[in-house]
Design an enzyme around this catalytic site. Sequence first.
Site, PDB file in Angstrom:
ATOM      1  N   PHE A 106       0.797  -1.249  -0.079  1.00 32.99           N
ATOM      2  CA  PHE A 106      -0.067   0.076   0.231  1.00 32.99           C
ATOM      3  C   PHE A 106       0.878   1.147  -0.022  1.00 32.99           C
ATOM      4  CE2 PHE A 106      -2.429   3.126   2.741  1.00 32.99           C
ATOM      5  CZ  PHE A 106      -3.111   3.621   1.387  1.00 32.99           C
ATOM      6  N   GLN A 107       0.570   2.257  -0.880  1.00 31.90           N
ATOM      7  CA  GLN A 107       1.224   3.501  -1.096  1.00 31.90           C
ATOM      8  C   GLN A 107       2.928   3.400  -1.266  1.00 31.90           C
ATOM      9  OE1 GLN A 107       0.023   6.301   2.141  1.00 31.90           O
ATOM     10  NE2 GLN A 107      -1.489   6.977   0.818  1.00 31.90           N
ATOM     11  N   LYS A 156      10.036   2.892   6.102  1.00 32.50           N
ATOM     12  CA  LYS A 156       9.332   3.136   7.802  1.00 32.50           C
ATOM     13  C   LYS A 156      10.074   2.471   8.999  1.00 32.50           C
ATOM     14  CE  LYS A 156       4.573   3.581  10.031  1.00 32.50           C
ATOM     15  NZ  LYS A 156       3.155   3.190   9.794  1.00 32.50           N
ATOM     16  N   MET A 471      -0.193  32.835 -22.984  1.00 32.82           N
ATOM     17  CA  MET A 471       0.975  32.514 -23.833  1.00 32.82           C
ATOM     18  C   MET A 471       0.313  31.652 -24.881  1.00 32.82           C
ATOM     19  SD  MET A 471       3.828  33.559 -24.837  1.00 32.82           S
ATOM     20  CE  MET A 471       4.850  34.228 -23.570  1.00 32.82           C
TER      21      MET A 471
END
Length: 593
Positions: A106-107, A156, A471
Site C-alpha cells: 500500500f502506497q 518506515k 501565452m
Amino acid sequence: MDSLVRHGVKHIFGYPGGAILPIYDELYRSEARGELQHFLVRHEQGAAHAADGYARATGKVGVCFATSGPGATNLVTGIATAHMDSIPMVIITGQVGRASIGSDAFQETDIFGITLPLVKHSYVVRQAQDMARIVAEAFHIASTGRPGPVLIDIPKDVGLEECDYIPVEPGQVKLPGYRPTFKGNSRQINAALHLMASAERPLLYVGGGAIAANAHNQIKELAERFQFPVTTTLMGIGAFDEHHPLSVGMLGMHGTAYANFAVSECDLLIAVGARFDDRVTGKLDEFANHAKVIHIDIDPAEVGKNRSPEVPIVGDVRQVLEQLLQGSRELDLPVSSQTTQSWLERIDRWREDYPLTVPHYDDSIAPQEVIVEVGRQSPHAYYTTDVGQHQMWAAQFLKNGPRRWISSGGLGTMGYGMPAALGAKVALPDEEVICISGDASFQMNLQELATLAQYGINVKTIIINNGWQGMVRQWQQTFYGERYSSSNMQPGMPNFELLAQAFGVKGMIVRERAELSGAIAEMLAHDGPVLMDVHVTKDENCYPMVAPGKSNAQMIGLPERQGTGETTELYCSHCGAKNATTNHFCPECGTKL
C-alpha cells in the site's frame, strides 16, 4: 532531526502520511524544543516549490518532506523544476518497510527510480546508523559544484529503528569521487584575456550560474573594466544591475530587441554560467554566429554541449571571474578602445529605436502597466512569478537585484509562483515578497492560500487576469490560424476576491486604471497575505518575440523606430519584399537583408 539542525536547517515544508510518521513524530519533539519549524502545505508540490523558493532567495539548501506513494510522486514536478534550474534542495520521503519494498505494498512507489533523471544524487537508507552520514553527504552534494536536488528515501522501519548515533558535521564529509573544479585553467584564462582585449563587439551573456555563485560584484567589475555590454538570461536576472548603462536586459524569445541584435552581431560572446538554452538561442546555428565564444561554467557537461567554444573554462564562476580580473591587471591589457565605444553607441541606437513599450488603452488596463506600477511602488521586493505572458512582462519590466527574481526557467512550471513566494517569505520575513501570477497559473496551486493564512505568511499575490492561458492564446493566434483550442478560461473563472476571503486571506479586485495605484498601495500596506485580481486587456501579446526556428534578430512585434524617426527602405534580394522597420531580416522569407 539532529543532522538537519547541524546542517543549518531551520524551516521544513511538508505533508505527513503513514510511511513518514516516525520522522514526523521526532519532528514534533524538535519543534517543541524550538530547533525546527515545519510548515504544513496543502499539496506536496507546494512543499517542493516552497523549498525551492527558500533556496533561491537565500542560496541555502531548501528542505521538504513527503510520505510514500502519492505523497512522493506529488513532489516530482517540484523536483524537476529545481533540477532544471540547478537549485539546492534535500527532499526526504517516507517509504514502505524494507521487507515490503518491491511487493506493491500500500502506497509503495519507487521514488528512487522515478526521480533518477531529475536529481543530482539519491539515497535509499537501508540502515539507521547510515542516516547521519547520508544527510551530511546530501547537503554537501546539493550545495557544492553545480547545485541541485538530492533525494533521501527512508523506509518506515528504518525510521523506527534504534542505533548508536554518531553525528557527522558538515566539514567531515568525504566523497572521494566527487571533486568539482573551482579554479579555471591558467592557460585558458590567458587565452580568454587576449580574446577579450582584442574584441571589437564584445558581449557578456550571464546566466543563472552567476546567481548561484554570488558573482554579481565580479560581473560588474569585469563589465566596467572592459566596457562590456551585459545581457542576462531569464535565470540570470539580477546578476547585473539593469539600471546600469552597460545593461541591455534579457535576451532570447521575449528579450529586448537591443539584446537580441547585440548577440546576433557581437564578435565575442562571454557566456558566464549559462547553458545556451533554446529559448535564449533561437535558431542555434545562427546564434552569435559571427562571434568567438568563451564559456565559463562549473559543470563540464554544459561546456560545449550546445555550442562549441573557442575557449572553454571549467570552474566556479566567481573564482574564474576573479582570475580574469587579476590577470587583466597583471598583464595590463587594454580595457577599452574606440571600436568598443562605437559598438556601445550602436547598441544605444538600437535601444532608442526599439524600446520596450507600455501600451495605453482607453477602456482597459494593459498588463504591462500593472507590472510597472508594482515595480515602482516596491522596487526592492523579492518577486516570484508563475509561467506565461505575465512572467515575460515581469522579466522585461522589473529591475531588481541578485536573488530577488525567483521564477521557473527550464521547466516552465505553472503553479510555481505562490508556493515559491511562501518559501522566500519564510526565509526572509522582514523582506517584501510579491508573487506575479496569471489567472490560469494561479489555479494550479491556489490551495496554498490556506498555508499562507494558517501561518500568517505575508505574501502579496497579484493575478494578471486576462481570462486566457495567455501565452497559449498568443501562440494559437500567431502560429495556429487563431484556432483557440482549450485556451479560454471562461466561463468557469472563480471570483478570486471571494476565493481569498474563503481561505481567510484579504481579497481585492481591480477593474479600472484609476483604481490601480491606490489598490497596490493598499495591498502593500496590509499586514498579512493579500490576493489582488487585476482585470487587464484580454488580447494583449508579449513582444518582442522570436518565432520558433528563427534567429534572435528575426523578431516579430517590434515597435516602429523611435530614435531619429528615419526609416531605411530595404528590399529583399530573395523575394523582393520591402521592409522599412528593421535593418536585419526580411519579414516575408527570413533572408538576411
